[in-house]
Structures are given as C-alpha cells and as structure tokens.
Scaffold this motif. Structure first.
Motif, short mmCIF file in Angstrom:
data_model
loop_
_atom_site.label_atom_id
_atom_site.label_comp_id
_atom_site.label_asym_id
_atom_site.label_seq_id
_atom_site.Cartn_x
_atom_site.Cartn_y
_atom_site.Cartn_z
N TRP A 19 3.24 -1.21 4.10
CA TRP A 19 2.95 0.15 3.80
C TRP A 19 4.21 0.74 3.22
O TRP A 19 5.54 0.75 4.13
CB TRP A 19 2.69 0.63 5.33
N ILE A 45 0.77 -1.16 0.07
CA ILE A 45 0.05 0.10 -0.25
C ILE A 45 0.93 1.11 0.11
O ILE A 45 1.74 1.47 0.99
CB ILE A 45 -0.80 0.21 1.27
N TYR A 61 -0.04 -6.87 4.43
CA TYR A 61 0.41 -5.66 3.58
C TYR A 61 1.59 -5.14 3.86
O TYR A 61 2.00 -5.15 5.21
CB TYR A 61 -0.63 -4.72 3.16
N VAL A 110 -2.42 0.50 -4.51
CA VAL A 110 -1.97 -0.78 -4.19
C VAL A 110 -1.49 -1.61 -5.04
O VAL A 110 -2.00 -1.52 -6.41
CB VAL A 110 -3.36 -1.29 -3.43
#
Length: 194
Positions: free
Chosen positions: A28, A3, A26, A55
């Motif tokens: 970041w 992300i 995920y 994303v």
C-alpha cells in the motif's frame, strides 16, 4: 503489486478489500490527495486523471478506476458470478454505483470529512440524489440478501464502500433498515466485521 491510495477513500478501500478477501499480496502506497500528491508528474504518468486508486503491477503496467481494478483482480473468483446474466447484473450495479450513488453519497461525505463543511453546507441537489440512491438500495434489499445474487459479489464491495460511511456525509441510515442489515452481512461475508 502496489496500490496507490488513501484509506479514507471508499474507492481505494474497494481495492484493498478485494485484495485482502482474495489474499492477493500488495504494498500500500499512501497518497495524500489534499496536498497534491496525486498531481505530481510521477503520479500523473501512472494515471493522467490524477485520481486514486491506481494499481501498478509487477510488470509495470498500471490500472486506474476502482471498479475496473476490482473487476480485474477478482476474475475467476466467487466475487464475480459464474452465470453470465448474474455477472451482468453485478456490472449493472457497478455502473449504477459510479453514476447514481458515488457522485452524491461520496461527494457529501467528501465535503464533510475532507473539506470540513457542516451538514447544512452540503449541496442540496447532491443530498436529494444521495437519499434517492439509498432509497433505491433499501427497496431492493428489502427483497434480496445481496445486490446482484444471493451471495456477496463485487456489486456489494462497490456499494458498501460509501454506503457504510454515509452517515459521515450527513445521511441518516436509521431510515434504511434493510441497508443496515445488508451492511452488516456484507461486512461479515467480506471479513470486514470485527
């Protein structure tokens, strides 16, 4: 999944909250929009609009626009109502958020938080329309626990992102008690209250 976002951005936080709520893994990747990091050739190759969030999935595909991202990530989860009409009501709020709420509430916040403007330096039309958006939410939430159905949905995720920090854009949430109640309950339902 990666992300690319800014944790001060409500649009980016929507994606983070959905991933955290659904326990989706995920990484970041912080993007500083104020120093032009979303305008580099590498970033523009992922999203030609030069906006966060973006994303990047493990297969290399990318997806932009916060509400499209959360709609994709939450497919098959309780955050999207199973009843088609209820899901359409959720979408109705998602579209409204991007057209009638975010451009006013979030932009006033951007002017104050990112640009350092005072409350009095905000665009009067954006203030007026931001107040109208909050008033519409107040009227609805006086009669309903959440926005689309009686359970938290992506509609609540989308509207919570900037409503909960509307005071940072100069809006006085004390005038909206039903909105304040909804913020507390939506935060709790999403696991954000702490």
């Amino acid at each position: 999944m990666q992300i690319y976002g800014d944790t001060k951005s409500g649009n980016c936080l929507k994606v983070k909250w959905v991933c955290d709520h659904l326990a989706l893994p995920y990484d970041w990747i912080a993007v500083d929009i104020m120093t032009g990091e979303s305008r580099t050739p590498a970033f523009l190759a992922m999203n030609g609009a030069g906006q966060v969030p973006v994303v990047r999935f493990d297969d290399g595909r990318t997806l932009a626009q916060s509400n499209a991202i959360i709609r994709y990530l939450a497919r098959g989860s309780a955050l999207i109502p199973s009843d088609p009409f209820d899901a359409a009501k959720m979408d109705e709020w998602l579209f409204w958020e991007q057209y009638s709420h975010e451009p006013y509430v979030a932009v006033c916040r951007f002017q104050m938080v990112y640009l350092g403007r005072s409350r009095d330096e905000r665009d009067p039309d954006k203030v007026r329309r931001g107040e109208a958006a909050l008033a519409r939410m107040e009227e609805h939430l006086q009669k309903h626990r959440f926005l689309a159905t009686d359970a938290v949905s992506l509609a609540d995720v989308a509207l919570l992102a900037y409503t909960r920090v509307a005071h940072e854009g100069g809006f006085d949430l004390a005038a909206y008690p039903a909105v304040q109640r909804w913020i507390r309950e939506a935060e709790q339902a999403l696991g954000l209250a702490g």
